[in-house]
Design an enzyme around this catalytic site. Structure first.
Site, mmCIF file in Angstrom:
data_model
loop_
_atom_site.group_PDB
_atom_site.id
_atom_site.type_symbol
_atom_site.label_atom_id
_atom_site.label_comp_id
_atom_site.label_asym_id
_atom_site.label_seq_id
_atom_site.Cartn_x
_atom_site.Cartn_y
_atom_site.Cartn_z
ATOM 1 N N ASP A 94 14.921 -8.480 -3.191
ATOM 2 C CA ASP A 94 14.153 -9.361 -2.322
ATOM 3 C C ASP A 94 14.746 -9.275 -0.925
ATOM 4 O O ASP A 94 15.898 -9.668 -0.705
ATOM 5 C CB ASP A 94 14.220 -10.801 -2.847
ATOM 6 C CG ASP A 94 13.355 -11.763 -2.047
ATOM 7 O OD1 ASP A 94 12.834 -11.383 -0.977
ATOM 8 O OD2 ASP A 94 13.215 -12.916 -2.492
ATOM 9 N N GLN A 117 0.816 -1.215 0.000
ATOM 10 C CA GLN A 117 0.000 0.000 0.000
ATOM 11 C C GLN A 117 0.852 1.268 0.000
ATOM 12 O O GLN A 117 0.576 2.211 -0.757
ATOM 13 C CB GLN A 117 -0.918 0.001 1.228
ATOM 14 C CG GLN A 117 -1.929 -1.126 1.239
ATOM 15 C CD GLN A 117 -2.777 -1.112 2.483
ATOM 16 O OE1 GLN A 117 -3.877 -0.582 2.505
ATOM 17 N NE2 GLN A 117 -2.266 -1.704 3.555
ATOM 18 N N TYR A 142 5.173 -10.679 14.362
ATOM 19 C CA TYR A 142 5.246 -9.548 13.439
ATOM 20 C C TYR A 142 5.864 -8.328 14.120
ATOM 21 O O TYR A 142 6.804 -7.723 13.605
ATOM 22 C CB TYR A 142 3.852 -9.202 12.917
ATOM 23 C CG TYR A 142 3.795 -7.881 12.203
ATOM 24 C CD1 TYR A 142 4.362 -7.720 10.939
ATOM 25 C CD2 TYR A 142 3.182 -6.772 12.795
ATOM 26 C CE1 TYR A 142 4.315 -6.491 10.281
ATOM 27 C CE2 TYR A 142 3.126 -5.553 12.145
ATOM 28 C CZ TYR A 142 3.704 -5.417 10.896
ATOM 29 O OH TYR A 142 3.668 -4.204 10.257
ATOM 30 N N TRP A 186 -2.461 1.085 11.438
ATOM 31 C CA TRP A 186 -3.787 0.826 10.884
ATOM 32 C C TRP A 186 -3.909 1.375 9.456
ATOM 33 O O TRP A 186 -4.807 2.147 9.131
ATOM 34 C CB TRP A 186 -4.860 1.427 11.788
ATOM 35 C CG TRP A 186 -4.986 0.783 13.136
ATOM 36 C CD1 TRP A 186 -4.021 0.084 13.814
ATOM 37 C CD2 TRP A 186 -6.134 0.803 13.995
ATOM 38 N NE1 TRP A 186 -4.496 -0.321 15.027
ATOM 39 C CE2 TRP A 186 -5.787 0.101 15.175
ATOM 40 C CE3 TRP A 186 -7.401 1.354 13.887
ATOM 41 C CZ2 TRP A 186 -6.671 -0.078 16.231
ATOM 42 C CZ3 TRP A 186 -8.295 1.196 14.945
ATOM 43 C CH2 TRP A 186 -7.938 0.478 16.104
ATOM 44 N N ALA A 243 7.782 -5.185 3.249
ATOM 45 C CA ALA A 243 7.689 -5.837 4.560
ATOM 46 C C ALA A 243 6.846 -7.100 4.478
ATOM 47 O O ALA A 243 6.041 -7.271 3.565
ATOM 48 C CB ALA A 243 7.066 -4.889 5.589
ATOM 49 N N TYR A 244 7.067 -7.967 5.437
ATOM 50 C CA TYR A 244 6.166 -9.099 5.695
ATOM 51 C C TYR A 244 5.091 -8.540 6.621
ATOM 52 O O TYR A 244 5.385 -8.159 7.757
ATOM 53 C CB TYR A 244 6.948 -10.224 6.356
ATOM 54 C CG TYR A 244 6.133 -11.464 6.668
ATOM 55 C CD1 TYR A 244 6.358 -12.654 5.976
ATOM 56 C CD2 TYR A 244 5.159 -11.462 7.660
ATOM 57 C CE1 TYR A 244 5.631 -13.800 6.269
ATOM 58 C CE2 TYR A 244 4.422 -12.593 7.950
ATOM 59 C CZ TYR A 244 4.664 -13.758 7.252
ATOM 60 O OH TYR A 244 3.928 -14.885 7.542
ATOM 61 N N THR A 245 3.843 -8.462 6.147
ATOM 62 C CA THR A 245 2.804 -7.773 6.910
ATOM 63 C C THR A 245 1.659 -8.669 7.378
ATOM 64 O O THR A 245 0.682 -8.173 7.947
ATOM 65 C CB THR A 245 2.206 -6.625 6.073
ATOM 66 O OG1 THR A 245 1.677 -7.164 4.851
ATOM 67 C CG2 THR A 245 3.259 -5.570 5.759
#
Length: 299
Positions: free
Chosen positions: A36, A11, A125, A150, A60-62
């Protein structure tokens, strides 16, 4: 200024790509396989070839819940990967902006968190993002770590889009009402990141511009408030709506624990950079309107 942004489909990365030109900047999106975060060997060559003046690590890993079963991957991307981006940027003499999260806090503080508050992530996370903060700070003295919260946008996976989708097929929805935070538009985040990147690049010796900053929308809400705001905005535009039933976190169990309070005090960002994000209501209404318009558009 030409700015490298890690991540292509997230996003924040997409928002940066959308608005950079309006602010006189050019964004170079760098994503897999060329760059990567889980494969540090790809990072330095990609940044070198991009020929930029600053780096924003938005990749990011979200997947907050999935991270509980994939903690090593989350750590590789959000921790070691972020650190590798900062190392590569430092080697090129570039400032680095690291996008982090409110989930580095445990949520027990009764008031909004400031940057100096003790961290204590509740899940994998949050731990991985905290590891990334520390790795970035250690690797590159010209860093700004920006915690946000958020996040939603007209694209990607987020709460606003989920609520609209649910309202398309259901008349009622249960939404948690005992987690409080700051709903924040990715487009507002992107605008702020561009301002921070420009200042960091222009003032390489100004240590006051470095460190940790909180970057979230003004105002606060619980998830049920956000859902009701989404449905009100949608209903006003003739879109789908649903009745919200407020429930507790205990009634909606998830793999990962969430902080009950993850509100962020953003006074430091405004004091140091002169930047402040708007109240969350207006950006959310505009996002809902855009999503509804996109849904009506052919193709």
């Amino acid at each position: 200024m030409r700015i490298a942004v890690t991540g292509q489909n997230g996003q924040v990365a997409r928002a940066l790509d959308e608005i950079a030109g309006r602010h006189g900047h050019e964004v170079v999106l760098l994503g897999r396989p060329a760059l990567d975060l889980a494969d540090p060997s790809t990072i330095a060559p990609a940044l070198r070839d991009a020929r930029v003046g600053a780096v924003i690590n938005a990749a990011a890993y979200t997947a907050v819940d999935k991270a509980e079963s994939e903690p090593d991957l989350a750590e590789a991307v959000n921790g070691a990967g972020a650190g590798a981006v900062a190392v590569a940027a430092a080697d090129l003499g570039l400032p680095v902006l690291q996008v982090s999260t409110d989930y580095v806090f445990d949520g027990t503080k009764p008031s909004p968190y400031v940057e100096e508050d003790a961290v204590g992530p509740l899940g994998a996370y949050g731990r991985s993002k905290l590891a990334g903060e520390r790795a970035v700070a250690a690797a590159n003295p010209r860093h700004a770590i920006l915690r946000t919260a958020w996040v939603y946008a007209p694209y990607g996976a987020n709460f606003v889009r989920t609520m609209l989708r649910i309202a398309g097929s259901k008349s009622e929805v249960n939404v948690v009402a005992d987690q409080r935070g700051c709903p924040t538009s990715a487009l507002d985040i992107a605008t702020t990141l561009l301002g921070v990147a420009a200042r960091l690049a222009e003032a390489p010796d100004d240590a006051s511009l470095t460190g940790v900053f909180h970057m979230a929308a003004r105002g606060e809400a619980v998830w049920a408030d956000v859902a009701e705001a989404v449905f009100a905005a949608s209903r006003a535009k003739g879109g789908p709506s649903a009745t919200v039933h407020r429930i507790t976190t205990a009634e909606f169990p998830t793999q990962a624990a969430r902080p009950a309070n993850s509100r962020l005090d953003c006074a430091k960002l405004e004091r140091v950079y002169g930047l402040a994000l708007p109240d969350w209501h207006g950006p959310l209404e505009r996002t809902v309107s855009r999503l509804l318009n996109d849904a009506k558009s052919p193709g």
